[in-house]
Design an enzyme around this catalytic site. Structure first.
Site, PDB file in Angstrom:
ATOM      1  N   SER A  15       0.955  -1.130   0.031  1.00 54.43           N
ATOM      2  CA  SER A  15       0.069   0.003   0.129  1.00 54.43           C
ATOM      3  C   SER A  15       0.699   1.147   0.081  1.00 54.43           C
ATOM      4  CB  SER A  15      -0.899   0.115   1.413  1.00 54.43           C
ATOM      5  OG  SER A  15      -0.266  -0.357   2.258  1.00 54.43           O
ATOM      6  N   THR A  16       1.983   1.273  -0.515  1.00 54.30           N
ATOM      7  CA  THR A  16       2.898   2.501  -0.530  1.00 54.30           C
ATOM      8  C   THR A  16       2.970   3.223  -1.516  1.00 54.30           C
ATOM      9  OG1 THR A  16       4.996   1.256  -0.692  1.00 54.30           O
ATOM     10  CG2 THR A  16       4.423   1.630   1.566  1.00 54.30           C
ATOM     11  N   GLY A  20      -2.581   0.115  -4.580  1.00 59.46           N
ATOM     12  CA  GLY A  20      -2.505  -0.037  -3.204  1.00 59.46           C
ATOM     13  C   GLY A  20      -2.743   1.403  -2.146  1.00 59.46           C
ATOM     14  N   TYR A 154       2.877 -13.908 -14.704  1.00 59.02           N
ATOM     15  CA  TYR A 154       2.219 -13.005 -14.129  1.00 59.02           C
ATOM     16  C   TYR A 154       0.713 -13.454 -14.243  1.00 59.02           C
ATOM     17  CZ  TYR A 154      -0.394  -8.842 -13.210  1.00 59.02           C
ATOM     18  OH  TYR A 154      -1.320  -7.804 -12.743  1.00 59.02           O
TER      19      TYR A 154
END
Length: 265
Positions: A15-16, A20, A154
């Site tokens: 979340s940085t 996020g 991915y």
């Protein structure tokens, strides 16, 4: 319609920055107390300052931990033993050919993109069940449905997110805890911007214009014909995290700009 998450504690992995960070900001705007998590204290502090600048009075807590590891997850569990909302956003991606992707890279992607969310959901959902309310959201991708040829590892992990989310929703049937997946398409994140820097320098276009051109070339089925903004993804996640979404569970919700050419998922 007003989304009010006052009194709810939300944990957002990865979340940085990027999606996020946008989700954390959106949840904070709706009144939730948000736990912002990153691998370095500098990044966490930067993210907290960014949210507070746009959401004065935001209720935030920061934590430094690598949630791609079991040790990092235990650090989180010790600091935040319970949560009302869990957003499994942590993930990595790259552009690599199938024949040049070794076992170690497949394992790394699976640990970070899949197992990290499994660990967190396994820990936090029992208390949600006990209180009769909770929200678990997995960030998948349109690549989990339409696997791209240049990002197969991915795409496979994002398909796994869909399977875990749907199965867990059924496992928690009737408990008041909902589990859903959100499928973003190409989104104007820091990661996408870094990936396109070389192409932008070569073409002479601004990064946003280069990103839109990338969508038209690499995802020609896109209906919006552009990248999505982080906020467009975050707003859907915030709704799914709210009490207003109580009849939505086991779902795969697309915010892909119409990239997936299908009547259903």
């Amino acid at each position: 319609m007003k989304i009010d998450l006052t009194g709810k504690l939300a944990i957002v992995s990865g979340s940085t920055d990027g999606i996020g960070l946008g989700i954390s900001r959106s949840l904070a705007e709706s009144g939730a107390t948000v736990v912002v998590i990153g691998r370095t204290s500098a990044k966490v502090d930067e993210a907290l300052a960014s949210i507070r600048q746009k959401v004065p009075g935001a209720q935030l807590r920061g934590l430094t931990a690598d949630l791609g590891t079991a040790e990092g997850a235990q650090t989180l569990f010790a600091a935040e033993p319970k949560a009302d909302i869990l957003v499994n956003n942590l993930g990595i991606f790259n552009d690599v050919d199938f024949f040049e992707t070794p076992d170690s890279e497949w394992t790394r992607f699976y640990e970070i993109n899949v197992i990290s969310g499994v660990r967190l959901a396994r820990h936090y959902t029992p208390a949600m069940v006990e209180q009769g309310w909770g929200r678990v959201i997995f960030l998948s991708s349109e690549s989990g449905v339409a696997t791209p040829a240049d990002m197969i590892n991915y795409g496979v992990t994002k398909s796994a997110n869909l399977a875990v989310s749907h199965g867990l929703a059924k496992r928690l049937a009737g408990t008041g805890v909902t589990v859903n997946s959100v499928l973003p398409g190409p989104t104007f994140t820091d990661g996408l911007q870094k990936m396109l820097q070389g192409a932008a320098a070569e073409s002479g276009r601004e990064l946003r214009d280069e990103a839109d051109a990338f969508v038209r070339k690499a995802r020609p089925t896109s209906i919006i014909q552009r990248v999505a903004d982080v906020e467009e993804v975050a707003h859907l996640v915030t709704y799914i995290a709210s009490p207003l979404s109580s009849a939505t569970t086991g779902a795969a919700l697309r915010v892909d700009g119409g990239v997936v050419d299908s009547l259903a998922i």
